[in-house]
Design a protein around this motif. Structure first.
Motif, PDB file in Angstrom:
ATOM      1  N   PRO A 143     -13.513  14.951  -8.118  1.00  0.00           N
ATOM      2  CA  PRO A 143     -12.434  15.931  -8.099  1.00  0.00           C
ATOM      3  C   PRO A 143     -11.579  15.811  -9.363  1.00  0.00           C
ATOM      4  O   PRO A 143     -11.448  14.724  -9.927  1.00  0.00           O
ATOM      5  CB  PRO A 143     -11.615  15.531  -6.865  1.00  0.00           C
ATOM      6  CG  PRO A 143     -12.500  14.653  -6.059  1.00  0.00           C
ATOM      7  CD  PRO A 143     -13.458  14.019  -7.007  1.00  0.00           C
ATOM      8  N   ARG A 144     -10.997  16.914  -9.810  1.00  0.00           N
ATOM      9  CA  ARG A 144     -10.162  16.874 -11.019  1.00  0.00           C
ATOM     10  C   ARG A 144      -8.907  16.053 -10.787  1.00  0.00           C
ATOM     11  O   ARG A 144      -8.445  15.360 -11.666  1.00  0.00           O
ATOM     12  CB  ARG A 144      -9.801  18.283 -11.455  1.00  0.00           C
ATOM     13  CG  ARG A 144     -10.986  19.001 -12.017  1.00  0.00           C
ATOM     14  CD  ARG A 144     -10.584  20.380 -12.492  1.00  0.00           C
ATOM     15  NE  ARG A 144     -11.758  21.056 -12.988  1.00  0.00           N
ATOM     16  CZ  ARG A 144     -11.901  21.453 -14.230  1.00  0.00           C
ATOM     17  NH1 ARG A 144     -10.925  21.281 -15.081  1.00  0.00           N
ATOM     18  NH2 ARG A 144     -13.003  22.058 -14.605  1.00  0.00           N
ATOM     19  N   LYS A 145      -8.333  16.161  -9.635  1.00  0.00           N
ATOM     20  CA  LYS A 145      -7.189  15.326  -9.284  1.00  0.00           C
ATOM     21  C   LYS A 145      -7.766  14.108  -8.592  1.00  0.00           C
ATOM     22  O   LYS A 145      -8.231  14.187  -7.462  1.00  0.00           O
ATOM     23  CB  LYS A 145      -6.232  16.055  -8.345  1.00  0.00           C
ATOM     24  CG  LYS A 145      -5.008  15.239  -8.001  1.00  0.00           C
ATOM     25  CD  LYS A 145      -4.151  15.928  -6.973  1.00  0.00           C
ATOM     26  CE  LYS A 145      -3.179  16.858  -7.644  1.00  0.00           C
ATOM     27  NZ  LYS A 145      -2.209  17.423  -6.690  1.00  0.00           N
ATOM     28  N   ARG A 146      -7.766  12.990  -9.271  1.00  0.00           N
ATOM     29  CA  ARG A 146      -8.398  11.789  -8.725  1.00  0.00           C
ATOM     30  C   ARG A 146      -7.395  10.995  -7.909  1.00  0.00           C
ATOM     31  O   ARG A 146      -6.364  10.570  -8.418  1.00  0.00           O
ATOM     32  CB  ARG A 146      -8.980  10.945  -9.848  1.00  0.00           C
ATOM     33  CG  ARG A 146     -10.104  11.678 -10.534  1.00  0.00           C
ATOM     34  CD  ARG A 146     -10.850  10.797 -11.491  1.00  0.00           C
ATOM     35  NE  ARG A 146     -11.889  11.602 -12.127  1.00  0.00           N
ATOM     36  CZ  ARG A 146     -12.033  11.684 -13.433  1.00  0.00           C
ATOM     37  NH1 ARG A 146     -11.254  11.004 -14.227  1.00  0.00           N
ATOM     38  NH2 ARG A 146     -12.992  12.431 -13.935  1.00  0.00           N
ATOM     39  N   MET A 147      -7.724  10.816  -6.650  1.00  0.00           N
ATOM     40  CA  MET A 147      -6.883  10.038  -5.750  1.00  0.00           C
ATOM     41  C   MET A 147      -7.787   9.082  -4.988  1.00  0.00           C
ATOM     42  O   MET A 147      -8.971   9.337  -4.814  1.00  0.00           O
ATOM     43  CB  MET A 147      -6.157  10.951  -4.766  1.00  0.00           C
ATOM     44  CG  MET A 147      -5.208  11.926  -5.433  1.00  0.00           C
ATOM     45  SD  MET A 147      -4.201  12.885  -4.277  1.00  0.00           S
ATOM     46  CE  MET A 147      -5.402  13.646  -3.239  1.00  0.00           C
ATOM     47  N   ALA A 148      -7.209   7.988  -4.555  1.00  0.00           N
ATOM     48  CA  ALA A 148      -7.953   7.002  -3.784  1.00  0.00           C
ATOM     49  C   ALA A 148      -7.112   6.578  -2.588  1.00  0.00           C
ATOM     50  O   ALA A 148      -5.892   6.747  -2.576  1.00  0.00           O
ATOM     51  CB  ALA A 148      -8.302   5.800  -4.646  1.00  0.00           C
ATOM     52  N   ALA A 149      -7.799   6.046  -1.595  1.00  0.00           N
ATOM     53  CA  ALA A 149      -7.138   5.533  -0.401  1.00  0.00           C
ATOM     54  C   ALA A 149      -7.719   4.157  -0.099  1.00  0.00           C
ATOM     55  O   ALA A 149      -8.891   3.903  -0.375  1.00  0.00           O
ATOM     56  CB  ALA A 149      -7.360   6.474   0.783  1.00  0.00           C
ATOM     57  N   ALA A 150      -6.902   3.287   0.448  1.00  0.00           N
ATOM     58  CA  ALA A 150      -7.348   1.947   0.807  1.00  0.00           C
ATOM     59  C   ALA A 150      -6.755   1.570   2.154  1.00  0.00           C
ATOM     60  O   ALA A 150      -5.778   2.172   2.613  1.00  0.00           O
ATOM     61  CB  ALA A 150      -6.932   0.944  -0.254  1.00  0.00           C
ATOM     62  N   VAL A 151      -7.354   0.567   2.771  1.00  0.00           N
ATOM     63  CA  VAL A 151      -6.920   0.101   4.079  1.00  0.00           C
ATOM     64  C   VAL A 151      -6.498  -1.364   3.948  1.00  0.00           C
ATOM     65  O   VAL A 151      -7.215  -2.160   3.349  1.00  0.00           O
ATOM     66  CB  VAL A 151      -8.056   0.219   5.113  1.00  0.00           C
ATOM     67  CG1 VAL A 151      -7.628  -0.317   6.465  1.00  0.00           C
ATOM     68  CG2 VAL A 151      -8.519   1.660   5.229  1.00  0.00           C
ATOM     69  N   VAL A 152      -5.329  -1.691   4.491  1.00  0.00           N
ATOM     70  CA  VAL A 152      -4.876  -3.076   4.535  1.00  0.00           C
ATOM     71  C   VAL A 152      -5.012  -3.550   5.975  1.00  0.00           C
ATOM     72  O   VAL A 152      -4.320  -3.048   6.865  1.00  0.00           O
ATOM     73  CB  VAL A 152      -3.407  -3.212   4.066  1.00  0.00           C
ATOM     74  CG1 VAL A 152      -2.947  -4.664   4.159  1.00  0.00           C
ATOM     75  CG2 VAL A 152      -3.252  -2.678   2.654  1.00  0.00           C
ATOM     76  N   LEU A 153      -5.917  -4.489   6.195  1.00  0.00           N
ATOM     77  CA  LEU A 153      -6.114  -5.061   7.527  1.00  0.00           C
ATOM     78  C   LEU A 153      -5.599  -6.496   7.509  1.00  0.00           C
ATOM     79  O   LEU A 153      -6.011  -7.294   6.666  1.00  0.00           O
ATOM     80  CB  LEU A 153      -7.594  -5.048   7.910  1.00  0.00           C
ATOM     81  CG  LEU A 153      -8.228  -3.672   8.072  1.00  0.00           C
ATOM     82  CD1 LEU A 153      -9.729  -3.795   8.288  1.00  0.00           C
ATOM     83  CD2 LEU A 153      -7.596  -2.930   9.224  1.00  0.00           C
ATOM     84  N   VAL A 154      -4.700  -6.803   8.441  1.00  0.00           N
ATOM     85  CA  VAL A 154      -4.095  -8.123   8.530  1.00  0.00           C
ATOM     86  C   VAL A 154      -4.339  -8.670   9.926  1.00  0.00           C
ATOM     87  O   VAL A 154      -4.117  -7.969  10.922  1.00  0.00           O
ATOM     88  CB  VAL A 154      -2.570  -8.047   8.251  1.00  0.00           C
ATOM     89  CG1 VAL A 154      -1.941  -9.426   8.293  1.00  0.00           C
ATOM     90  CG2 VAL A 154      -2.302  -7.369   6.920  1.00  0.00           C
ATOM     91  N   ASP A 155      -4.809  -9.929  10.017  1.00  0.00           N
ATOM     92  CA  ASP A 155      -5.033 -10.521  11.332  1.00  0.00           C
ATOM     93  C   ASP A 155      -3.764 -11.220  11.822  1.00  0.00           C
ATOM     94  O   ASP A 155      -2.736 -11.223  11.140  1.00  0.00           O
ATOM     95  CB  ASP A 155      -6.249 -11.451  11.327  1.00  0.00           C
ATOM     96  CG  ASP A 155      -6.048 -12.731  10.531  1.00  0.00           C
ATOM     97  OD1 ASP A 155      -4.915 -13.001  10.073  1.00  0.00           O
ATOM     98  OD2 ASP A 155      -7.034 -13.472  10.363  1.00  0.00           O
ATOM     99  N   ASP A 156      -3.840 -11.797  13.022  1.00  0.00           N
ATOM    100  CA  ASP A 156      -2.673 -12.448  13.624  1.00  0.00           C
ATOM    101  C   ASP A 156      -2.166 -13.620  12.795  1.00  0.00           C
ATOM    102  O   ASP A 156      -0.997 -14.002  12.903  1.00  0.00           O
ATOM    103  CB  ASP A 156      -3.001 -12.924  15.036  1.00  0.00           C
ATOM    104  CG  ASP A 156      -3.225 -11.774  16.004  1.00  0.00           C
ATOM    105  OD1 ASP A 156      -2.718 -10.666  15.726  1.00  0.00           O
ATOM    106  OD2 ASP A 156      -3.909 -11.967  17.023  1.00  0.00           O
TER     107      ASP A 156
END
Length: 73
Positions: free
Chosen positions: A17-30
């Motif tokens: 895509p011309r507008k470059r975006m990204a997404a990420a996930v932060v997973l934290v355990d107990d």
């Protein structure tokens, strides 16, 4: 990220895509530990995630990437 070379690399870049975006996930355990992944396409560690596709919501992209990379939903 190391750029792809040759015509395949150029075709891949043109497909982004011309507008470059990204997404990420932060997973934290107990215990407060954060899940990181080791990408196959570059050295080091990173959060699971990736490029948001055209007309895709960031949350949907993060969820899709988590399924693709780790089979977690």
């Amino acid at each position: 990220m190391e750029a792809a070379t040759g015509s395949a690399g150029l075709a891949w870049q043109r497909g982004l895509p011309r507008k470059r975006m990204a997404a990420a996930v932060v997973l934290v355990d107990d215990g407060g530990r954060v899940l990181l992944v080791r990408p196959t396409y570059r050295p080091g560690w990173d959060l699971p995630g990736g490029v948001i596709e055209q007309d895709e919501a960031p949350r949907a992209a993060a969820r899709r990437e988590l399924v693709e990379e780790l089979s977690l939903d």
